[in-house]
Design a protein around this motif. Structure first.
Motif, mmCIF file in Angstrom:
data_model
loop_
_atom_site.group_PDB
_atom_site.id
_atom_site.type_symbol
_atom_site.label_atom_id
_atom_site.label_comp_id
_atom_site.label_asym_id
_atom_site.label_seq_id
_atom_site.Cartn_x
_atom_site.Cartn_y
_atom_site.Cartn_z
ATOM 1 N N GLN A 1 43.670 27.570 1.862
ATOM 2 C CA GLN A 1 42.451 28.286 2.073
ATOM 3 C C GLN A 1 42.706 29.780 1.798
ATOM 4 O O GLN A 1 41.729 30.457 1.102
ATOM 5 C CB GLN A 1 41.804 28.036 3.325
ATOM 6 N N LEU A 2 43.686 30.470 2.462
ATOM 7 C CA LEU A 2 43.807 31.860 2.244
ATOM 8 C C LEU A 2 44.085 32.118 0.674
ATOM 9 O O LEU A 2 43.731 33.138 0.145
ATOM 10 C CB LEU A 2 44.907 32.203 3.259
ATOM 11 N N ALA A 3 45.055 31.128 0.375
ATOM 12 C CA ALA A 3 45.575 31.634 -1.024
ATOM 13 C C ALA A 3 44.406 31.256 -2.073
ATOM 14 O O ALA A 3 44.097 31.975 -2.927
ATOM 15 C CB ALA A 3 46.318 30.324 -1.395
ATOM 16 N N ALA B 1 48.712 43.853 2.606
ATOM 17 C CA ALA B 1 47.648 44.116 3.389
ATOM 18 C C ALA B 1 46.350 43.171 3.186
ATOM 19 O O ALA B 1 45.837 42.990 4.337
ATOM 20 C CB ALA B 1 47.226 45.736 2.810
ATOM 21 N N LYS B 2 46.121 42.926 1.935
ATOM 22 C CA LYS B 2 45.001 42.166 1.625
ATOM 23 C C LYS B 2 45.073 40.854 2.307
ATOM 24 O O LYS B 2 43.875 40.159 2.973
ATOM 25 C CB LYS B 2 44.738 41.856 0.230
ATOM 26 N N LEU C 1 42.616 39.501 5.414
ATOM 27 C CA LEU C 1 41.849 38.007 5.550
ATOM 28 C C LEU C 1 42.371 37.184 6.725
ATOM 29 O O LEU C 1 41.495 36.718 7.229
ATOM 30 C CB LEU C 1 42.224 37.758 4.320
ATOM 31 N N ALA C 2 43.439 37.009 6.655
ATOM 32 C CA ALA C 2 44.132 36.298 7.863
ATOM 33 C C ALA C 2 43.692 36.513 9.045
ATOM 34 O O ALA C 2 43.189 35.836 9.870
ATOM 35 C CB ALA C 2 45.471 36.215 7.777
ATOM 36 N N GLY D 1 40.879 34.387 11.184
ATOM 37 C CA GLY D 1 41.546 34.189 12.538
ATOM 38 C C GLY D 1 42.493 32.845 12.231
ATOM 39 O O GLY D 1 42.612 31.980 12.922
ATOM 40 N N TYR D 2 43.138 33.287 11.152
ATOM 41 C CA TYR D 2 44.550 32.444 10.636
ATOM 42 C C TYR D 2 45.713 32.504 11.681
ATOM 43 O O TYR D 2 45.883 33.187 12.098
ATOM 44 C CB TYR D 2 44.859 32.661 9.513
ATOM 45 N N GLU D 3 45.970 31.006 12.350
ATOM 46 C CA GLU D 3 47.199 31.066 13.153
ATOM 47 C C GLU D 3 48.047 29.635 12.155
ATOM 48 O O GLU D 3 47.527 28.771 12.090
ATOM 49 C CB GLU D 3 46.643 30.283 14.487
ATOM 50 N N PRO D 4 49.181 30.070 11.952
ATOM 51 C CA PRO D 4 49.853 29.101 11.426
ATOM 52 C C PRO D 4 50.122 27.931 12.195
ATOM 53 O O PRO D 4 50.251 27.740 13.406
ATOM 54 C CB PRO D 4 51.178 29.596 11.139
#
Lengths: 338, 338
Positions: A8-10, A36-37, A41-42, A46-49
């Motif tokens: 999704q980030l990609a 940085a970008k 966004l992550a 609230g992206y958590e691997p």
DNA sequence: TTGTACGCGTTATCAT
DNA sequence: ATGATAACGCGTACAA
């Protein structure tokens, strides 16, 4: 709202998944601007691997397993504190398993570790355990393991213990010095090596003072506190000469207090009591309890440190890394001379 | 010796991976004979399915997270016992995280749960916590969560508490009945709702007896026990009229004992003390401590039960599932009338 | 009843 | 500096 993932980030950034992954791991091959970008966004989403995907890929769980008899026990809860601290320093997670001193449950738990759920294990044996094959199987799989306190002597791995023989001797000596001549010893289990060492210290101290140990003064505690109190009362009644009690664990000392109270035996005038214990408030008991305090927190911490050294450097744990820490006898009123 | 996986079992048996997989999960589409063969080999080689691969595939971790302030604390270690029991019944694993009452650490831990590492969460708040946004984010992700004891009122989820207002009232009433007129209240934190409720019970009980609460008799404890003892000593010295102490947590009662001893104040003659506490051996203290005992084990168990009901049935947790259990006042000598 | 093929989300290798 | 691709081990939809 679903958990955000790399894809999704990609998509959002018109980048490939691998670029995003590298940006997040701060790889040197990614330009500062994309990093940085991506990172912004992550954070924003609230992206958590996903730890399980990562574990699968890396063959590392970032998790250790802790196997102990009980958690509602001053010694073990302090040890967990030490363990948790070191785990957190290393960004590791801690899975807790309780055996309730049941060897069968212990075997089931340990067997499960063959799955790769944990990168290493800290264990303190169930009192019942006699068959150690479940632990051997893990050793064959090279899963690092450190025992603490209730250790398994036979294993070629590190063990964190205290000077149990010396403490047992010293405790008995302390009672002898206080004038006791008929000292009972209350132990946890026939199988645990720490119990055997404490017992041996007791026996040797008696003999060094020209006393013949009386098997009738040895009592094996159960897991039931009421039952223990009854057993101790019977012991005291059948052996009225008993003037000292050396308890191998805190609960047996507490049951002894209750037994004495019930029988009208005064502590320390009639019976003196000393016990292994990590009770913080031993000093506030009636009477204050003379204790042999184990460095529980430090034991947990040291065991964890050794484990992590092995995990992070990917080296086997050697028995030579074992440590024997010192317990401290703290004299209080329960063994005072009148 | 490497961990065994499905592929190896399949190779060994000249079967496909999927057949082996199905045989092990006892699928109806596999013949009894293959099942037997597969299961036997699996047992023989000590096959344990890789939980991370399984979690990734099923989007289920079979793991719950427990977030508590401390583990070396009678209340929490008993609660963990209850939690662990229910988790084991459901074949779930338990990850333990300690906040040490630090809101920042709590936020970090909770934030990490957005990763999918756990299927559900049991939490008891850090005393410091004022900003609850980290918990809100998890709610948005529909991760089931149950609070126990130190709950967050604002959240639309189940909370397991005890009747704190009533207990606070009752404790104060008990001291009043014992003749106290200048009752100090020692609290943990200004932010926890349970503390506020206990405090309110205290205030209302005083007023119901025509007494005006004196703000000078309120003391906020710290995380440092020595410091607490000093604070209590100062409180007692600056307010010599104090004849009763109502402690909101066990450690503050213990510090009160030490403070009284240090100042030569007799319990219960000069100062009577009552405290929330799960100390098993309150009866063995000098003097025995009058306690309000919370059903810690049951609270852990109930919180876990509600959580698992949600996880297994895949239903959201409703605030209506909340439970308020009853604490018990156990009268002992520390509040006896002379 | 069994096999083939794909995807869970991530990371590492190899290309461009 | 970035992208495509494969693989970790398992479970399942679809095929045979």
């Amino acid at each position: 709202m679903n958990p955000v993932n790399l894809k999704q980030l990609a998509q959002e950034l018109n980048l490939s998944v691998s670029t995003v992954s590298r940006a997040l791991s701060d790889s040197y091959e990614i330009s500062a601007t994309t990093k940085a970008k991506v990172q912004q966004l992550a954070r924003q989403l609230g992206y958590e691997p996903n730890p399980y995907a990562s574990s699968l890929r890396r063959q590392k769980s970032k998790t250790i397993g802790v196997v102990i008899p009980e958690v509602a026990n001053n010694f073990f809860s302090l040890a967990i504190n030490g363990i948790e601290e070191v785990a957190r320093e290393n960004n590791y997670h801690v899975l807790i398993y309780l055996t309730h001193d049941d060897a069968q449950q212990e075997a089931t738990i340990v067997q499960h570790f063959a799955s790769g759920r944990v990168d290493g294990i800290l264990a303190s044996l169930a009192g019942e355990t006699q068959d150690f094959s479940h632990f051997s199987k893990l050793q064959e799989r090279h899963i690092p393991m450190v025992f603490f306190d209730r250790v398994c002597e036979e294993f070629a791995t590190a063990k964190i213990t205290t000077d149990d023989y010396r403490s047992g001797y010293q405790a008995t000596q302390h009672l002898l010095d206080a004038g006791c001549r008929h000292i009972a010893h209350l132990l946890i289990s026939d199988h645990l090596s720490i119990g055997q060492k404490r017992l041996q210290g007791y026996l040797d101290a008696l003999q060094a003072h020209g006393l013949t140990p009386d098997p009738a003064l040895l009592l094996r505690g159960t897991s039931n506190k009421d039952r223990n109190q009854t057993l101790i009362q019977e012991l005291l009644q059948q052996n009225p000469a008993i003037d000292g009690i050396f308890a191998s664990v805190e609960t047996l000392a507490m049951s002894s207090y209750l037994a004495c109270r019930h029988l009208g035996r005064r502590i320390p005038e009639d019976v003196k009591i000393i016990s292994f214990s990590n009770l913080e408030i031993a000093d506030l008991l009636d009477p204050p309890l003379t204790t042999i305090a184990q460095p529980a927190y430090e034991m947990g911490r040291e065991a964890a440190r050794i484990l992590f050294k092995s995990i992070l450097k990917n080296r086997p744990i050697l028995p030579t890394q074992s440590q024997e820490l010192k317990s401290t006898l703290i004299q209080r009123k329960s063994t005072a001379t009148t």
